[in-house]
Motif scaffolding. Structure first.
Motif, PDB file in Angstrom:
ATOM      1  N   VAL A 176     -48.479 -16.900 -63.058  1.00 50.03           N
ATOM      2  CA  VAL A 176     -48.444 -16.129 -64.159  1.00 50.03           C
ATOM      3  C   VAL A 176     -47.489 -14.913 -64.153  1.00 50.03           C
ATOM      4  N   PHE A 177     -46.560 -14.730 -65.020  1.00 49.56           N
ATOM      5  CA  PHE A 177     -45.597 -13.459 -64.825  1.00 49.56           C
ATOM      6  C   PHE A 177     -45.548 -12.638 -65.884  1.00 49.56           C
ATOM      7  N   ASP A 178     -45.258 -11.425 -65.361  1.00 55.87           N
ATOM      8  CA  ASP A 178     -45.334 -10.115 -66.373  1.00 55.87           C
ATOM      9  C   ASP A 178     -44.239  -9.813 -66.916  1.00 55.87           C
ATOM     10  N   ARG A 179     -44.203  -8.823 -67.773  1.00 55.76           N
ATOM     11  CA  ARG A 179     -43.028  -8.622 -68.532  1.00 55.76           C
ATOM     12  C   ARG A 179     -41.900  -8.063 -67.539  1.00 55.76           C
ATOM     13  N   ASP A 180     -42.185  -7.343 -66.493  1.00 53.74           N
ATOM     14  CA  ASP A 180     -40.823  -6.886 -65.496  1.00 53.74           C
ATOM     15  C   ASP A 180     -40.372  -7.977 -65.004  1.00 53.74           C
ATOM     16  N   ILE A 181     -40.742  -8.955 -64.610  1.00 55.19           N
ATOM     17  CA  ILE A 181     -40.011  -9.999 -63.959  1.00 55.19           C
ATOM     18  C   ILE A 181     -39.172 -10.639 -64.963  1.00 55.19           C
ATOM     19  N   LEU A 182     -39.947 -10.922 -66.331  1.00 52.42           N
ATOM     20  CA  LEU A 182     -39.195 -11.405 -67.484  1.00 52.42           C
ATOM     21  C   LEU A 182     -37.857 -10.930 -67.973  1.00 52.42           C
ATOM     22  N   LEU A 183     -38.047  -9.303 -67.912  1.00 52.85           N
ATOM     23  CA  LEU A 183     -36.864  -8.615 -68.279  1.00 52.85           C
ATOM     24  C   LEU A 183     -35.737  -8.544 -67.036  1.00 52.85           C
ATOM     25  N   ASP A 184     -36.349  -8.634 -65.843  1.00 51.38           N
ATOM     26  CA  ASP A 184     -35.172  -8.782 -64.742  1.00 51.38           C
ATOM     27  C   ASP A 184     -34.503 -10.064 -64.771  1.00 51.38           C
ATOM     28  N   ALA A 185     -35.168 -11.281 -65.209  1.00 43.90           N
ATOM     29  CA  ALA A 185     -34.364 -12.278 -65.452  1.00 43.90           C
ATOM     30  C   ALA A 185     -33.568 -12.363 -66.468  1.00 43.90           C
ATOM     31  N   LEU A 186     -33.856 -11.794 -67.576  1.00 45.18           N
ATOM     32  CA  LEU A 186     -32.836 -11.824 -68.686  1.00 45.18           C
ATOM     33  C   LEU A 186     -31.709 -10.998 -68.555  1.00 45.18           C
ATOM     34  N   HIS A 187     -31.948  -9.901 -67.536  1.00 43.83           N
ATOM     35  CA  HIS A 187     -30.767  -9.259 -67.390  1.00 43.83           C
ATOM     36  C   HIS A 187     -30.079  -9.478 -66.153  1.00 43.83           C
ATOM     37  N   GLY A 188     -30.406 -10.826 -65.337  1.00 51.58           N
ATOM     38  CA  GLY A 188     -29.780 -11.254 -64.380  1.00 51.58           C
ATOM     39  C   GLY A 188     -29.814 -10.301 -63.087  1.00 51.58           C
ATOM     40  N   LEU A 189     -30.927  -9.453 -62.998  1.00 53.63           N
ATOM     41  CA  LEU A 189     -31.203  -8.768 -61.976  1.00 53.63           C
ATOM     42  C   LEU A 189     -32.127  -9.454 -60.578  1.00 53.63           C
ATOM     43  N   GLY A 190     -31.622  -9.080 -59.388  1.00 53.81           N
ATOM     44  CA  GLY A 190     -32.362  -9.387 -58.417  1.00 53.81           C
ATOM     45  C   GLY A 190     -32.561 -11.012 -58.158  1.00 53.81           C
ATOM     46  N   GLY A 191     -33.633 -11.364 -57.428  1.00 54.68           N
ATOM     47  CA  GLY A 191     -33.914 -13.184 -57.497  1.00 54.68           C
ATOM     48  C   GLY A 191     -34.991 -13.266 -58.640  1.00 54.68           C
ATOM     49  N   ALA A 192     -34.949 -12.654 -59.628  1.00 53.65           N
ATOM     50  CA  ALA A 192     -36.114 -12.833 -60.588  1.00 53.65           C
ATOM     51  C   ALA A 192     -35.869 -14.365 -61.221  1.00 53.65           C
ATOM     52  N   ASP A 193     -34.684 -14.836 -61.573  1.00 53.46           N
ATOM     53  CA  ASP A 193     -34.650 -16.179 -61.936  1.00 53.46           C
ATOM     54  C   ASP A 193     -34.985 -17.164 -61.148  1.00 53.46           C
ATOM     55  N   ALA A 194     -34.501 -16.848 -59.681  1.00 53.50           N
ATOM     56  CA  ALA A 194     -34.863 -18.008 -58.811  1.00 53.50           C
ATOM     57  C   ALA A 194     -36.506 -17.881 -58.537  1.00 53.50           C
ATOM     58  N   GLU A 195     -37.034 -16.799 -58.777  1.00 50.21           N
ATOM     59  CA  GLU A 195     -38.675 -16.741 -58.574  1.00 50.21           C
ATOM     60  C   GLU A 195     -39.247 -17.494 -59.718  1.00 50.21           C
ATOM     61  N   LEU A 196     -38.597 -17.321 -60.772  1.00 48.12           N
ATOM     62  CA  LEU A 196     -39.287 -17.977 -62.169  1.00 48.12           C
ATOM     63  C   LEU A 196     -39.335 -19.529 -61.821  1.00 48.12           C
ATOM     64  N   THR A 197     -37.848 -20.109 -61.370  1.00 47.58           N
ATOM     65  CA  THR A 197     -37.801 -21.605 -61.273  1.00 47.58           C
ATOM     66  C   THR A 197     -38.466 -22.066 -60.022  1.00 47.58           C
ATOM     67  N   ARG A 198     -39.178 -21.328 -59.195  1.00 42.06           N
ATOM     68  CA  ARG A 198     -39.963 -22.036 -57.999  1.00 42.06           C
ATOM     69  C   ARG A 198     -40.995 -22.584 -58.527  1.00 42.06           C
ATOM     70  N   PHE A 199     -41.436 -22.355 -59.514  1.00 46.15           N
ATOM     71  CA  PHE A 199     -42.857 -22.625 -60.137  1.00 46.15           C
ATOM     72  C   PHE A 199     -42.522 -23.687 -61.343  1.00 46.15           C
ATOM     73  N   PRO A 200     -43.021 -24.830 -61.527  1.00 44.40           N
ATOM     74  CA  PRO A 200     -42.778 -25.936 -62.296  1.00 44.40           C
ATOM     75  C   PRO A 200     -43.472 -25.270 -63.678  1.00 44.40           C
ATOM     76  N   ARG A 201     -44.898 -24.986 -63.408  1.00 50.26           N
ATOM     77  CA  ARG A 201     -45.712 -24.576 -64.456  1.00 50.26           C
ATOM     78  C   ARG A 201     -45.689 -22.694 -64.474  1.00 50.26           C
ATOM     79  N   ARG A 202     -45.142 -22.362 -65.600  1.00 53.59           N
ATOM     80  CA  ARG A 202     -45.188 -20.879 -65.637  1.00 53.59           C
ATOM     81  C   ARG A 202     -45.833 -20.489 -66.993  1.00 53.59           C
ATOM     82  N   PHE A 203     -46.601 -19.234 -66.683  1.00 54.89           N
ATOM     83  CA  PHE A 203     -47.557 -18.746 -67.794  1.00 54.89           C
ATOM     84  C   PHE A 203     -47.047 -17.281 -68.150  1.00 54.89           C
TER      85      PHE A 203
END
Length: 83
Positions: free
Chosen positions: A5-32
């Motif tokens: 389960v992800f919160d707003r902060d990591i989603l915003l980071d992923a949308l802005h291409g910051l840090g390893g947010a996108d890599a963290e999101l894609t580690r999980f096949p089921r995202r909530f």
């Protein structure tokens, strides 16, 4: 572990291409995300970004809040503020 389960902060980071947010999101096949996170994301979106944000959020299953879940979340948040 194959879900998270992800919160707003990591989603915003992923949308802005910051840090390893996108890599963290894609580690999980089921995202909530919670319905509140979904609301936060669309509320923060500029009018011309709404379609892009909705497309991004479509990759997550949304956990809707029952009254019991909402009350438990409020209780947990209240406890956390007192830490």
């Amino acid at each position: 572990m194959n879900e998270a389960v992800f919160d707003r902060d990591i989603l915003l980071d992923a949308l802005h291409g910051l840090g390893g947010a996108d890599a963290e999101l894609t580690r999980f096949p089921r995202r909530f995300i919670s319905r509140l996170t979904w609301i936060d994301m669309l509320t923060a979106a500029l009018p011309d970004e709404t379609a892009r944000i909705e497309g991004f959020l479509s990759h997550f299953s949304v956990i809707d809040l029952s009254e019991d879940i909402a009350r438990r979340a409020a209780m947990l948040r209240g406890d956390r503020w007192r830490l």
